[in-house]
Design a protein around this motif. Structure first.
Motif, PDB file in Angstrom:
ATOM      1  N   LYS A 227      21.808 -45.254 -88.747  1.00  0.00           N
ATOM      2  CA  LYS A 227      21.987 -46.370 -87.828  1.00  0.00           C
ATOM      3  C   LYS A 227      20.912 -46.357 -86.750  1.00  0.00           C
ATOM      4  O   LYS A 227      20.678 -47.350 -86.093  1.00  0.00           O
ATOM      5  CB  LYS A 227      23.372 -46.313 -87.181  1.00  0.00           C
ATOM      6  CG  LYS A 227      24.480 -46.598 -88.158  1.00  0.00           C
ATOM      7  CD  LYS A 227      25.819 -46.577 -87.470  1.00  0.00           C
ATOM      8  CE  LYS A 227      26.914 -46.833 -88.485  1.00  0.00           C
ATOM      9  NZ  LYS A 227      28.234 -46.811 -87.878  1.00  0.00           N
ATOM     10  N   GLU A 228      20.290 -45.201 -86.552  1.00  0.00           N
ATOM     11  CA  GLU A 228      19.229 -45.114 -85.560  1.00  0.00           C
ATOM     12  C   GLU A 228      17.962 -45.744 -86.105  1.00  0.00           C
ATOM     13  O   GLU A 228      17.721 -45.777 -87.305  1.00  0.00           O
ATOM     14  CB  GLU A 228      18.967 -43.661 -85.170  1.00  0.00           C
ATOM     15  CG  GLU A 228      20.091 -43.070 -84.370  1.00  0.00           C
ATOM     16  CD  GLU A 228      19.762 -41.720 -83.780  1.00  0.00           C
ATOM     17  OE1 GLU A 228      18.730 -41.123 -84.125  1.00  0.00           O
ATOM     18  OE2 GLU A 228      20.556 -41.259 -82.956  1.00  0.00           O
ATOM     19  N   HIS A 229      17.156 -46.246 -85.188  1.00  0.00           N
ATOM     20  CA  HIS A 229      15.883 -46.844 -85.564  1.00  0.00           C
ATOM     21  C   HIS A 229      14.834 -46.457 -84.535  1.00  0.00           C
ATOM     22  O   HIS A 229      15.161 -46.141 -83.391  1.00  0.00           O
ATOM     23  CB  HIS A 229      16.012 -48.367 -85.662  1.00  0.00           C
ATOM     24  CG  HIS A 229      16.438 -48.998 -84.370  1.00  0.00           C
ATOM     25  ND1 HIS A 229      17.752 -49.181 -84.046  1.00  0.00           N
ATOM     26  CD2 HIS A 229      15.723 -49.447 -83.319  1.00  0.00           C
ATOM     27  CE1 HIS A 229      17.839 -49.740 -82.855  1.00  0.00           C
ATOM     28  NE2 HIS A 229      16.622 -49.902 -82.377  1.00  0.00           N
ATOM     29  N   LEU A 230      13.598 -46.456 -84.962  1.00  0.00           N
ATOM     30  CA  LEU A 230      12.495 -46.157 -84.063  1.00  0.00           C
ATOM     31  C   LEU A 230      12.315 -47.346 -83.132  1.00  0.00           C
ATOM     32  O   LEU A 230      12.102 -48.472 -83.575  1.00  0.00           O
ATOM     33  CB  LEU A 230      11.221 -45.884 -84.866  1.00  0.00           C
ATOM     34  CG  LEU A 230      10.022 -45.401 -84.073  1.00  0.00           C
ATOM     35  CD1 LEU A 230      10.324 -44.075 -83.372  1.00  0.00           C
ATOM     36  CD2 LEU A 230       8.822 -45.230 -84.994  1.00  0.00           C
ATOM     37  N   ALA A 231      12.438 -47.122 -81.833  1.00  0.00           N
ATOM     38  CA  ALA A 231      12.354 -48.192 -80.841  1.00  0.00           C
ATOM     39  C   ALA A 231      10.977 -48.253 -80.185  1.00  0.00           C
ATOM     40  O   ALA A 231      10.569 -49.302 -79.690  1.00  0.00           O
ATOM     41  CB  ALA A 231      13.423 -48.000 -79.771  1.00  0.00           C
TER      42      ALA A 231
END
Length: 123
Positions: A82-86
Motif C-alpha cells: 500500500k506504500e508508494h514512493l512519494a
C-alpha cells in the motif's frame, strides 16, 4: 558515495496530510525546502523531487511470455504494497551515517516512512 533517501506515503499518511490546514501544509513544505537548502549549502544534494500521486502513474504490464521464459510468476502487474514512493533526495555524502543524518531530518522520518539506500556503482 551517493545515497538515495526515499520518502514513502500510504493511504493513512495521505489522509493525515489531507486533514491539515493550508498553514500546516505550508509549514510541512517549508521544512522540506529548508532541508533541501541545507543539503545544497553542505554541497551534498544532487537532486530532490516530489512525485505526483501514484494514481497518475502508469505501470508497464509484464509480458507473460518473457516472465514464463524466466520462470517468474505472472500475477501482476502491481506492487504488493500500500506504500508508494512519494519523493526522494539523492545526496552525495562521505558516509552512510551522514546520509542517515539527513534522512532523520525529513518530516516523514518520524513516521517510519524514510529509507536510505546506497546507489549501486557496479563495484
Amino acid at each position: 558515495m551517493k545515497y538515495l533517501i526515499m520518502v514513502y506515503g500510504n493511504p493513512r499518511s495521505r489522509a493525515v496530510w489531507d486533514s491539515f490546514t493550508d498553514e500546516q501544509r505550508a509549514a510541512g513544505m517549508a521544512e522540506h525546502l529548508a532541508l533541501g537548502e541545507a543539503m545544497t549549502a553542505a554541497g551534498e544534494l544532487v537532486l530532490s523531487e516530489r512525485l505526483a500521486d501514484p494514481s497518475t502513474g502508469t505501470r508497464i504490464p509484464a509480458q507473460p511470455a518473457a516472465l514464463a521464459a524466466l520462470g517468474l510468476p505472472t500475477d501482476g502487474p502491481f506492487a504488493e504494497s500500500k506504500e508508494h514512493l512519494a519523493g526522494f533526495y539523492l545526496v552525495d555524502c562521505p558516509s552512510e551515517e551522514r546520509a542517515r543524518e539527513w534522512a532523520a531530518k525529513i518530516p516523514e522520518s518520524v513516521l517510519g516512512l524514510v529509507e536510505v539506500r546506497p546507489v549501486w556503482t557496479g563495484d
